[in-house]
Design an enzyme around this catalytic site. Structure first.
Site, PDB file in Angstrom:
ATOM      1  CD1 TRP A 150      -0.453  -1.610   3.119  1.00  0.00           C
ATOM      2  CD2 TRP A 150       0.562   0.367   3.360  1.00  0.00           C
ATOM      3  NE1 TRP A 150       0.281  -1.658   4.282  1.00  0.00           N
ATOM      4  CE2 TRP A 150       0.913  -0.446   4.457  1.00  0.00           C
ATOM      5  CE3 TRP A 150       1.091   1.656   3.301  1.00  0.00           C
ATOM      6  CZ2 TRP A 150       1.756  -0.025   5.486  1.00  0.00           C
ATOM      7  CZ3 TRP A 150       1.936   2.085   4.323  1.00  0.00           C
ATOM      8  CH2 TRP A 150       2.257   1.250   5.386  1.00  0.00           C
ATOM      9  CE  LYS A 174      -3.777  -8.975  -3.039  1.00  0.00           C
ATOM     10  NZ  LYS A 174      -4.152  -7.877  -2.140  1.00  0.00           N
ATOM     11  CB  THR A 229      10.514 -10.242   5.491  1.00  0.00           C
ATOM     12  OG1 THR A 229      11.247  -9.136   4.947  1.00  0.00           O
ATOM     13  CG2 THR A 229      11.410 -11.465   5.504  1.00  0.00           C
ATOM     14  CG  LEU A 243      10.867 -26.837  -9.725  1.00  0.00           C
ATOM     15  CD1 LEU A 243      11.406 -27.819 -10.758  1.00  0.00           C
ATOM     16  CD2 LEU A 243      11.974 -26.459  -8.747  1.00  0.00           C
ATOM     17  CD  GLU A 249      12.568  -5.613  -5.310  1.00  0.00           C
ATOM     18  OE1 GLU A 249      13.257  -5.197  -4.373  1.00  0.00           O
ATOM     19  OE2 GLU A 249      13.046  -5.895  -6.427  1.00  0.00           O
ATOM     20  N   GLY A 457      15.143  -9.647   0.315  1.00  0.00           N
ATOM     21  CA  GLY A 457      14.570 -10.173  -0.922  1.00  0.00           C
ATOM     22  C   GLY A 457      15.562 -10.737  -1.902  1.00  0.00           C
TER      23      GLY A 457
HETATM   24  P1  NAD Z   1       2.144  -7.232   3.044  1.00  0.00           P
HETATM   25  O1  NAD Z   1       3.239  -8.227   2.876  1.00  0.00           O
HETATM   26  O2  NAD Z   1       1.216  -7.402   4.162  1.00  0.00           O
HETATM   27  O3  NAD Z   1       1.256  -7.170   1.722  1.00  0.00           O
HETATM   28  C1  NAD Z   1       1.808  -6.985   0.447  1.00  0.00           C
HETATM   29  C2  NAD Z   1       0.861  -7.574  -0.586  1.00  0.00           C
HETATM   30  O4  NAD Z   1       0.806  -8.987  -0.400  1.00  0.00           O
HETATM   31  C3  NAD Z   1      -0.575  -7.082  -0.471  1.00  0.00           C
HETATM   32  O5  NAD Z   1      -1.145  -6.967  -1.755  1.00  0.00           O
HETATM   33  C4  NAD Z   1      -1.245  -8.203   0.301  1.00  0.00           C
HETATM   34  O6  NAD Z   1      -2.632  -8.260   0.089  1.00  0.00           O
HETATM   35  C5  NAD Z   1      -0.548  -9.414  -0.293  1.00  0.00           C
HETATM   36  N1  NAD Z   1      -0.567 -10.617   0.555  1.00  0.00           N
HETATM   37  C6  NAD Z   1      -0.800 -10.704   1.876  1.00  0.00           C
HETATM   38  N2  NAD Z   1      -0.768 -12.002   2.270  1.00  0.00           N
HETATM   39  C7  NAD Z   1      -0.496 -12.741   1.167  1.00  0.00           C
HETATM   40  C8  NAD Z   1      -0.325 -14.132   0.923  1.00  0.00           C
HETATM   41  N3  NAD Z   1      -0.422 -15.033   1.905  1.00  0.00           N
HETATM   42  N4  NAD Z   1      -0.040 -14.537  -0.328  1.00  0.00           N
HETATM   43  C9  NAD Z   1       0.094 -13.651  -1.334  1.00  0.00           C
HETATM   44  N5  NAD Z   1      -0.080 -12.309  -1.166  1.00  0.00           N
HETATM   45  C10 NAD Z   1      -0.362 -11.855   0.072  1.00  0.00           C
HETATM   46  O7  NAD Z   1       2.887  -5.807   3.078  1.00  0.00           O
HETATM   47  P2  NAD Z   1       2.213  -4.385   3.292  1.00  0.00           P
HETATM   48  O8  NAD Z   1       1.855  -4.261   4.727  1.00  0.00           O
HETATM   49  O9  NAD Z   1       1.180  -4.134   2.260  1.00  0.00           O
HETATM   50  O10 NAD Z   1       3.465  -3.433   2.948  1.00  0.00           O
HETATM   51  C11 NAD Z   1       4.482  -3.177   3.852  1.00  0.00           C
HETATM   52  C12 NAD Z   1       5.688  -4.069   3.627  1.00  0.00           C
HETATM   53  O11 NAD Z   1       6.117  -3.975   2.279  1.00  0.00           O
HETATM   54  C13 NAD Z   1       6.868  -3.642   4.447  1.00  0.00           C
HETATM   55  O12 NAD Z   1       7.474  -4.754   5.063  1.00  0.00           O
HETATM   56  C14 NAD Z   1       7.823  -3.023   3.454  1.00  0.00           C
HETATM   57  O13 NAD Z   1       9.156  -3.037   3.811  1.00  0.00           O
HETATM   58  C15 NAD Z   1       7.534  -3.814   2.241  1.00  0.00           C
HETATM   59  N6  NAD Z   1       7.935  -3.058   1.040  1.00  0.00           N
HETATM   60  C16 NAD Z   1       9.067  -3.425   0.368  1.00  0.00           C
HETATM   61  C17 NAD Z   1       9.497  -2.692  -0.732  1.00  0.00           C
HETATM   62  C18 NAD Z   1      10.735  -3.090  -1.503  1.00  0.00           C
HETATM   63  O14 NAD Z   1      10.861  -2.676  -2.645  1.00  0.00           O
HETATM   64  N7  NAD Z   1      11.647  -3.858  -0.948  1.00  0.00           N
HETATM   65  C19 NAD Z   1       8.761  -1.596  -1.163  1.00  0.00           C
HETATM   66  C20 NAD Z   1       7.617  -1.246  -0.465  1.00  0.00           C
HETATM   67  C21 NAD Z   1       7.211  -1.994   0.638  1.00  0.00           C
END
Ligand code: NAD
Length: 490
Positions: A150, A174, A229, A243, A249, A457
């Site tokens: 988000w 998604k 993570t 596979l 990320e 990642g």
């Molecule tokens: P999140 O992991 O809760 O959700 C990310 C996405 O994954 C959402 O669309 C969510 O609906 C989906 N999701 C949730 N459970 C899932 C599952 N079991 N299987 C598949 N998809 C699933 O993260 P968030 O709270 O939306 O965002 C914050 C996190 O994102 C922080 O940890 C942040 O560091 C990370 N982030 C990383 C980067 C990067 O480029 N490294 C950039 C932005 C945010």
């Protein structure tokens, strides 16, 4: 006014078949959009439609320069609606308008960059070691699931869609449940640009349901994920069973290092920007500042003055630097981390409590917060908070500094503030991280690969190689021998 949204599934604009839900404007808690979530059956429909669409001549028959044209049109479509998209993105996650404008511009730039990369990427004729001509060609890998968080929706979504489309892959997006708007708008822009039906679908709703269904779907051949993570690790496990390649990320706890010889004007501004821009809701937030003891007191004084002067407020205003956090639940999580840091023995230098006043009480605001006196091993210093909370730590010895910076599960980014380029080079080489910023921070270029190491990642987005993540290689041997192979001659 509450907008009523539909989504694009398998080439058709419609409601998802899941429950109706609303999304909130984090600055005042009002419901700004309502939509039906997609269901697991919708996810299957989107993937099946994508698989069918990718084989049709309307998509499979496009040469790279023709796909590039579609991407250029998408870039233009984003630019044509830039201000409207920036305002919608602000309503989606409460980021200040100056920042959402930059995100929209970056999304347009990403499509433009991958359009250029798409039509200039070359396959290889490899050196022959026999009477044959060898070549290796990149083919689209198949249906891509793009799962996004988000915090910067339009930019994250563009970073996945553009290279996947450039590679010739359909994309099922998604978006985060609470910020579906930008993905839906990108699908609309894609349709207007001439992307054939079925090539882009958007599935708003719960990740544990829809994201999971996409990752497990046999026709999904690659997942591009940005998020936390623990979710990323779950995706990697499922991908291993299939596979299937993934790019992940994930989170970060990035160190910024201020050396004794740093230009303190630059360092203070850079550290403030690194942690407090986006209200710290950024994977690359510079949340651990290691400041050399000889300049620690001077740096701290200027840092606190700078933090106190930041303009926290209405994200609709041009001058606002920090808006609210994305939700009440997220603010509570940030508050728990601050309480934990204080319980661990940290001293609060600024922030650390909600602000009073009608504006601040309506939205999920949280002030810039700085805590010192904690060792690097403290949980508050080790774990990702994803909010405007900085841990300030002194350092004396370079070897010890490197050990502390690396003593963390994450490895996404770091900042180094020094006038000594040899030291910067040495530190950059020693730090376990995907990105090193020297005398700058949080700068991005579409042409420079981005991604993490360790628990931050795997895989890289951006850069020409970003397209190749969505391809598979097929090698050809073209026989040039005049005589039959020796076997058949035997
Ligand atoms: P999140 O992991 O809760 O959700 C990310 C996405 O994954 C959402 O669309 C969510 O609906 C989906 N999701 C949730 N459970 C899932 C599952 N079991 N299987 C598949 N998809 C699933 O993260 P968030 O709270 O939306 O965002 C914050 C996190 O994102 C922080 O940890 C942040 O560091 C990370 N982030 C990383 C980067 C990067 O480029 N490294 C950039 C932005 C945010």
């Amino acid at each position: 006014m509450t907008a009523r949204l539909q989504t694009l599934i398998g080439g058709r604009w419609r409601d998802g078949s899941g429950p109706l839900y609303g999304t909130e404007y984090p600055a005042d808690g009002s419901v700004v959009a309502e939509l039906h979530a997609a269901s697991v059956a919708d996810a299957d429909e989107a993937v099946q439609a994508a698989e069918a669409a990718r084989h049709r001549p309307s998509w499979a028959g496009l040469k790279p320069h023709q796909r590039a044209l579609l991407l250029h049109r998408m870039a233009a479509g984003i630019r044509d609606r830039a201000e409207e998209l920036a305002q919608l993105q602000r309503l989606d996650n409460g980021k200040p308008i100056s920042e959402t404008r930059a995100l929209v511009a970056s999304a347009a730039g990403t499509f433009q960059y991958f359009a250029a990369a798409c039509e200039t990427l070359e396959d290889q004729v490899t050196p022959a070691r026999g009477d044959y001509l060898t070549m290796s060609l990149h083919e689209p890998i198949g249906v891509v699931a793009a799962i996004t968080p988000w915090n910067s929706p339009i930019a994250s979504e563009a970073q996945k869609m553009a290279p996947a489309l450039a590679a010739g892959c359909p994309v099922v997006i998604k978006p985060a449940e609470i910020t579906p708007r930008m993905a839906i708008e990108l699908a609309r822009i894609g349709e207007a640009a001439g992307i054939p039906p079925g090539i882009i679908s958007v599935l708003p709703g719960k990740g544990a349901l829809l994201g999971d269904a996409l990752v497990r779907h046999p026709l999904v051949k690659r997942v591009a994920f940005t998020g936390g993570t623990s979710v990323g690790l779950g995706i990697a496990r499922i991908a291993a069973e299939k596979l299937m390649g993934v790019s992940l990320e994930l989170g970060g706890k990035s160190p910024t290092i201020v050396c004794a010889d740093a230009d303190l004007d630059h360092a203070v501004a850079g550290v403030l920007f690194g942690i407090f821009s986006s209200s710290g809701e950024s994977c690359i937030a510079g949340s651990r500042a290691f400041v050399h003891r000889s300049v620690h007191a001077a740096f701290r004084e200027r840092l606190l003055a700078g933090a106190g002067a930041l303009r926290l407020g209405d994200p609709a205003l041009e001058a606002t630097q920090m808006g609210p956090l994305v939700s009440g639940a997220h603010r509570e999580s940030v508050e728990r981390y601050v309480a934990l840091g204080l319980a661990e023995g940290g001293q609060l230098l600024t922030g650390g409590a909600r602000l009073a006043g009608s504006l601040y009480e309506r939205g999920y605001y949280y002030p810039p917060t700085v805590i010192e006196g904690l060792p690097n091993g403290a949980r508050m210093v080790q774990e990702e908070i994803f909010g405007p909370v900085l841990a300030l730590l002194p350092w004396d010895d370079e070897a010890e500094l490197i050990a502390q910076c690396n003593d963390n599960p994450y490895g996404l980014a770091c900042g180094i503030w020094t006038r000594d380029y040899r030291r910067a080079w040495r530190l950059g080489a020693a730090l376990q991280t995907g990105t090193v910023w020297v005398n700058t921070y949080k700068q991005f270029s579409s042409s420079t690969p981005f991604g993490g190491v360790k628990m931050s990642g795997t895989g890289r987005e951006k850069g020409r190689l970003g397209i190749l993540e969505y391809t598979t290689q097929k090698s050809y041997y073209w026989g040039l021998n005049e005589a039959p192979l020796p076997w058949s001659a035997a």
